[in-house]
Design an enzyme around this catalytic site. Structure first.
Site, PDB file in Angstrom:
ATOM      1  CG  ASP A  80      43.334  38.538  38.809  1.00  0.00           C
ATOM      2  OD1 ASP A  80      44.396  39.086  38.484  1.00  0.00           O
ATOM      3  OD2 ASP A  80      42.403  39.129  39.404  1.00  0.00           O
ATOM      4  CB  THR A 231      35.420  46.297  43.668  1.00  0.00           C
ATOM      5  OG1 THR A 231      36.513  45.629  44.302  1.00  0.00           O
ATOM      6  CG2 THR A 231      34.495  46.861  44.722  1.00  0.00           C
TER       7      THR A 231
HETATM    8  O1  G3H Z   1      42.854  41.642  40.021  1.00  0.00           O
HETATM    9  C1  G3H Z   1      41.766  42.228  40.107  1.00  0.00           C
HETATM   10  C2  G3H Z   1      41.692  43.663  40.262  1.00  0.00           C
HETATM   11  O2  G3H Z   1      42.863  44.234  40.651  1.00  0.00           O
HETATM   12  C3  G3H Z   1      40.410  44.236  40.680  1.00  0.00           C
HETATM   13  O3  G3H Z   1      40.483  45.372  41.483  1.00  0.00           O
HETATM   14  O4  G3H Z   1      38.394  44.938  42.735  1.00  0.00           O
HETATM   15  O5  G3H Z   1      39.539  47.111  42.876  1.00  0.00           O
HETATM   16  O6  G3H Z   1      38.383  46.465  40.779  1.00  0.00           O
HETATM   17  P1  G3H Z   1      39.116  46.022  41.990  1.00  0.00           P
HETATM   18 ZN    ZN Z   2      44.344  42.631  41.359  1.00  0.00          ZN
END
Ligand code: G3H
Ligand code: ZN
Length: 281
Positions: A80, A231
């Protein structure tokens, strides 16, 4: 079984659903994501954030690859938000074949050139690439409306970006943020529809934690076929650590259960339950 992210997103697109991509940091995360995916017969993406890779290094990649190989559902392993050429090389060396090349902090020309260069390298090794145009904020940013719009994906530029870089999936910025949203979640769905018209590759939405279900469904209707979630999983894990447990295995077991509940809820929302069965036919 291990599969390509491209294959998963193509299947999600043809079945009008989306694939859940969940950030994991350790064994508990891997067990939670694969446990939920197997129980619901859903394919899934295991995502490693560069910060997790710095901590876990090659053993973390090896854990994900081994877990994917043993899984009864299709699983892809994805790096990622990677803006480091060295980390991309390490991931390729260690066997990863799905990478987000993240040049979103650069200006347009520099983003295009960094992404093109890395994409060529990843394609040569048989991998697939996700990239981001625009810039996804953190919820702490507190941007004004013009500042916010300047960071969103431009549909016309998106067509040029995809054609020039050769990327396989595009992460869009339509008002989505990382972390918890402050106040009401507001997405620019007109922009999403315009991006869908201007590029043909699968679209990805980051910052899915805390997005109301009806907005997620609308994103799917408008062509998003991968949602990134981090998150909400981290919060589920951290809440377990605040509870009193007297044994480490109890903590780990409770953490897996808490995260698996979050993953299961998302897989239902993304409508990917049973997609693994369709893929194996
Ligand atoms: O790349 C990871 C995500 O965009 C996670 O986003 O932490 O808001 O769920 P989030
Ligand atoms: Zn992200």
């Amino acid at each position: 079984m291990q599969v390509s992210s491209a294959e998963l997103l193509a299947a999600a697109r043809s079945y009008q659903c989306a694939v859940g991509a969940f950030n994991i940091y350790n064994l508990e995360g891997v067990k939670a994501v694969i446990g939920a995916a197997e129980a619901l017969h859903s394919p899934v993406v295991l995502q490693i954030h560069p910060a997790a890779l710095t901590f876990g290094e090659r053993p973390l990649i090896a854990l994900c690859l081994a877990a994917a190989d043993q899984a009864t559902v299709p699983v892809s392993i994805h790096l990622d938000h990677c803006s480091s050429a060295d980390a991309i090389s390490l991931a390729l060396e260690a066997g990863m074949r799905s990478i987000m090349v993240d040049g979103s902090q650069l200006d347009y020309e520099a983003n295009r050139s960094f992404t093109s260069e890395q994409t060529a390298q990843i394609h040569t090794r048989g991998g697939v690439v996700e990239a981001e145009l625009g810039r996804i904020s953190g919820s702490e940013d507190g941007l004004s409306v013009p500042e916010r719009e300047a960071r969103m994906t431009d549909p016309i530029l998106a067509a040029d970006y995809v054609a020039q870089t050769g990327v396989d999936m595009l992460a869009v910025c339509i008002g989505n943020v990382h972390g918890r949203y402050r106040g009401e979640v507001q997405f620019d769905f007109g922009r999403l529809a315009a991006i869908r018209k201007s590029v043909s590759i699968p679209l990805v939405l980051h910052g899915t934690s805390g997005v109301p279900n009806e907005l997620v469904r609308r994103c799917i209707d408008l062509g998003v076929c991968k949602f990134n979630v981090n998150t909400e999983l981290r919060e589920a894990y951290m809440n377990v650590l605040r509870q009193t447990h007297h044994d480490l295995i109890d903590v780990m077991t409770a953490a897996v259960a808490a995260m698996q509940a979050v993953v299961s809820e998302k897989l239902r929302l993304f409508n990917s339950v049973g997609l693994a069965d369709a893929l194996s036919k």
